[in-house]
Design an enzyme around this catalytic site. Structure first.
Site, PDB file in Angstrom:
ATOM      1  N   SER A 182       0.790  -1.225   0.000  1.00 54.12           N
ATOM      2  CA  SER A 182       0.000   0.000   0.000  1.00 54.12           C
ATOM      3  C   SER A 182       0.826   1.281   0.000  1.00 54.12           C
ATOM      4  O   SER A 182       0.326   2.323  -0.389  1.00 54.12           O
ATOM      5  CB  SER A 182      -0.959  -0.003   1.188  1.00 54.12           C
ATOM      6  OG  SER A 182      -0.272  -0.299   2.380  1.00 54.12           O
ATOM      7  N   HIS A 210      -5.487  -3.672  -2.127  1.00 53.80           N
ATOM      8  CA  HIS A 210      -5.251  -2.674  -3.176  1.00 53.80           C
ATOM      9  C   HIS A 210      -5.306  -3.276  -4.578  1.00 53.80           C
ATOM     10  O   HIS A 210      -5.149  -2.556  -5.560  1.00 53.80           O
ATOM     11  CB  HIS A 210      -3.907  -1.977  -2.960  1.00 53.80           C
ATOM     12  CG  HIS A 210      -3.958  -0.934  -1.896  1.00 53.80           C
ATOM     13  ND1 HIS A 210      -4.463   0.330  -2.118  1.00 53.80           N
ATOM     14  CD2 HIS A 210      -3.611  -0.972  -0.589  1.00 53.80           C
ATOM     15  CE1 HIS A 210      -4.402   1.027  -0.998  1.00 53.80           C
ATOM     16  NE2 HIS A 210      -3.890   0.255  -0.055  1.00 53.80           N
ATOM     17  N   LYS A 241     -12.117  -0.092  -0.973  1.00 56.53           N
ATOM     18  CA  LYS A 241     -11.238   0.741  -1.804  1.00 56.53           C
ATOM     19  C   LYS A 241     -11.841   0.871  -3.200  1.00 56.53           C
ATOM     20  O   LYS A 241     -12.794   1.628  -3.366  1.00 56.53           O
ATOM     21  CB  LYS A 241      -9.834   0.157  -1.766  1.00 56.53           C
ATOM     22  CG  LYS A 241      -9.226   0.387  -0.381  1.00 56.53           C
ATOM     23  CD  LYS A 241      -7.875  -0.204  -0.152  1.00 56.53           C
ATOM     24  CE  LYS A 241      -7.358   0.276   1.206  1.00 56.53           C
ATOM     25  NZ  LYS A 241      -6.584  -0.696   1.928  1.00 56.53           N
TER      26      LYS A 241
HETATM   27  C1  LIG Z   1      -6.701  -0.890   3.393  1.00 55.94           C
HETATM   28  C2  LIG Z   1      -6.063  -2.198   3.628  1.00 55.94           C
HETATM   29  C3  LIG Z   1      -6.683  -3.150   4.441  1.00 55.94           C
HETATM   30  C4  LIG Z   1      -7.926  -2.838   5.220  1.00 55.94           C
HETATM   31  O1  LIG Z   1      -9.046  -2.795   4.414  1.00 55.94           O
HETATM   32  P1  LIG Z   1     -10.366  -2.058   4.959  1.00 55.94           P
HETATM   33  O2  LIG Z   1     -11.453  -2.647   4.152  1.00 55.94           O
HETATM   34  O3  LIG Z   1     -10.152  -0.602   4.756  1.00 55.94           O
HETATM   35  O4  LIG Z   1     -10.467  -2.405   6.408  1.00 55.94           O
HETATM   36  C5  LIG Z   1      -6.103  -4.395   4.557  1.00 55.94           C
HETATM   37  N1  LIG Z   1      -4.950  -4.686   3.914  1.00 55.94           N
HETATM   38  C6  LIG Z   1      -4.323  -3.790   3.143  1.00 55.94           C
HETATM   39  C7  LIG Z   1      -3.073  -4.171   2.445  1.00 55.94           C
HETATM   40  C8  LIG Z   1      -4.851  -2.511   2.984  1.00 55.94           C
HETATM   41  O5  LIG Z   1      -4.217  -1.629   2.233  1.00 55.94           O
END
Ligand SMILES: *Cc1c(COP(=O)(O)O)cnc(C)c1O
Length: 393
Positions: A182, A210, A241
């Protein structure tokens, strides 16, 4: 008078202040979109994870409104007790079909999907082999499981293999990685990790937060991107996302899902998504299939913006995705950079230690499918102006 027993926390806050890490939160005064109102001003928004612009897609909004009208605003219970609605079941079926797995299970978020799953399938006698840059939710899940955690350097398959080789053959083990990282936007070496997991009989798990909606056919994720169907035992995805709403899921075998349904603590003990969320996510999956040109636009914009940043002479690291970090060095410089960008109408947040290593602080940008070329050109012009002003380029 009662003395505040929380006053020791002031020290923690002062420490953040000293490290330049205490930040106000920016506030969106309207919708989350490519153009946004941030802190009461109009900006080009390069700070969200709204890759496909689905937060405001008409089909998703209509689905949410219709579901609210028909089913109300809340599920009213945890899933195993009385909170499972037809929309949840339908969404799980659709996710499993989309990911080409036997089954899928919804979680309240990607975070709880990771944390709940790792803790549910491993115990104190087990070993987790984890990339050093894996997401906090994986780290927390690993800690909750009480398994031994062995961290390998970022993307270093040889070290991961060596760790696995040194474990007894009978040892239960899990290899776990983010699909797309990320903060750097680079991809995991997933084919090689699947090979070493298979050689050593380890469980293979990938967190595609992502990559969901971004990589693979119609956004099916990194397993699809690399052609690894059937070789990754646990696939985590997010609905928060690119899919525009909120939520997480695990896709895998029926056996895995049946166990998680009974043992994953966030699933068992926290209330189910409101019907509007499930309906929104169903509509989002339809959009991924019916309007693949949106993903095409995301990648066109990524190529344009990446080439532009490169031409200006910025250090954009090793990204292979729409996440493009502009690495500047110190946290304070990154903060200054982000503040000046915002003054010029471009929203991109600074990320520093401890989220990224010292000396590699950055302003992280994420382009979306809904940015126009003019938006991106304007952003590049502002990056140039501010980059020159601060002596970064
Ligand atoms: C954003 C993210 C999460 C968490 O996801 P949410 O649905 O926002 O709780 C988990 N793993 C990674 C790699 C992320 O970037």
């Amino acid at each position: 008078m009662r003395t505040d027993p929380l006053r020791y926390l002031q020290l923690a806050l002062d420490e953040l202040e000293g490290q330049d890490s205490r930040r106000p939160m920016h506030v969106l005064c309207g919708e989350q979109s490519a153009h946004a109102c941030v802190d009461d001003r109009q900006v080009v928004n390069l700070a969200s994870n709204n890759y496909l612009g689905l937060t405001t897609h008409p089909r998703l909004k209509a689905a949410a409104i219709e579901a609210t009208a028909r089913f109300g605003v809340g599920a009213g219970a945890v899933r195993p007790i009385a909170g499972t609605m037809t929309l949840h079941v339908e969404l799980e079926r659709k996710l499993a079909a989309f990911k080409q797995t036997e089954a899928a299970l919804l979680f309240q978020s990607g975070f709880t999907a990771n944390a709940g799953t790792v803790a549910a399938i491993l115990g104190r006698d087990d070993v987790i082999v984890s990339d050093e840059l894996n997401h906090a939710s994986i780290v927390d899940g690993a800690r909750l499981s009480r398994a031994t955690i062995k961290v390998f350097p970022h993307k270093n398959v040889d070290t991961a293999r060596k760790i696995l080789k040194d474990l007894p053959a009978t040892q239960r083990k899990l290899v776990i990685t983010d699909g797309v990282f990320s903060m750097d936007g680079d991809l995991a070496p997933l084919p090689a990790l699947c090979d070493i997991a298979q050689e050593s009989g380890a469980i293979m798990m990938v967190d595609d937060a992502h990559a969901s909606g971004v990589f693979g056919r119609n956004g099916r994720g990194t397993v699809d991107h690399f052609g690894l169907h059937g070789r990754v035992d646990v696939q985590v995805g997010t609905l928060s996302k690119a899919l525009g709403a909120v939520g997480g899921y695990v896709a895998g075998s029926q056996l895995l899902i049946d166990v998680l349904r009974h043992r994953a603590r966030p699933f068992v003990f926290s209330t189910a998504h409101p019907p509007a969320i499930a309906a929104t996510c169903l509509a989002a999956l339809d959009v991924l299939v019916d309007e693949p040109e949106i993903i095409g636009r995301l990648w066109d914009n990524t190529a344009f913006f990446k080439a532009g940043l490169g031409r200006l002479g910025f250090n954009i690291g090793t990204s292979e995705s729409p996440i493009l970090p502009v690495i500047v060095g110190s946290t304070s410089l990154a903060m200054q950079f982000s503040d000046r960008l915002l003054d010029h109408g471009v929203f991109a947040v600074a990320i520093g230690f401890p989220i990224v290593p010292r000396g590699l602080a950055r302003v992280r940008t994420i382009v979306t499918a809904t940015h126009s070329r003019e938006d991106l050109q304007l952003a590049l012009d502002v990056f140039r102006t501010v980059g020159e002003e601060l002596g970064i380029v």
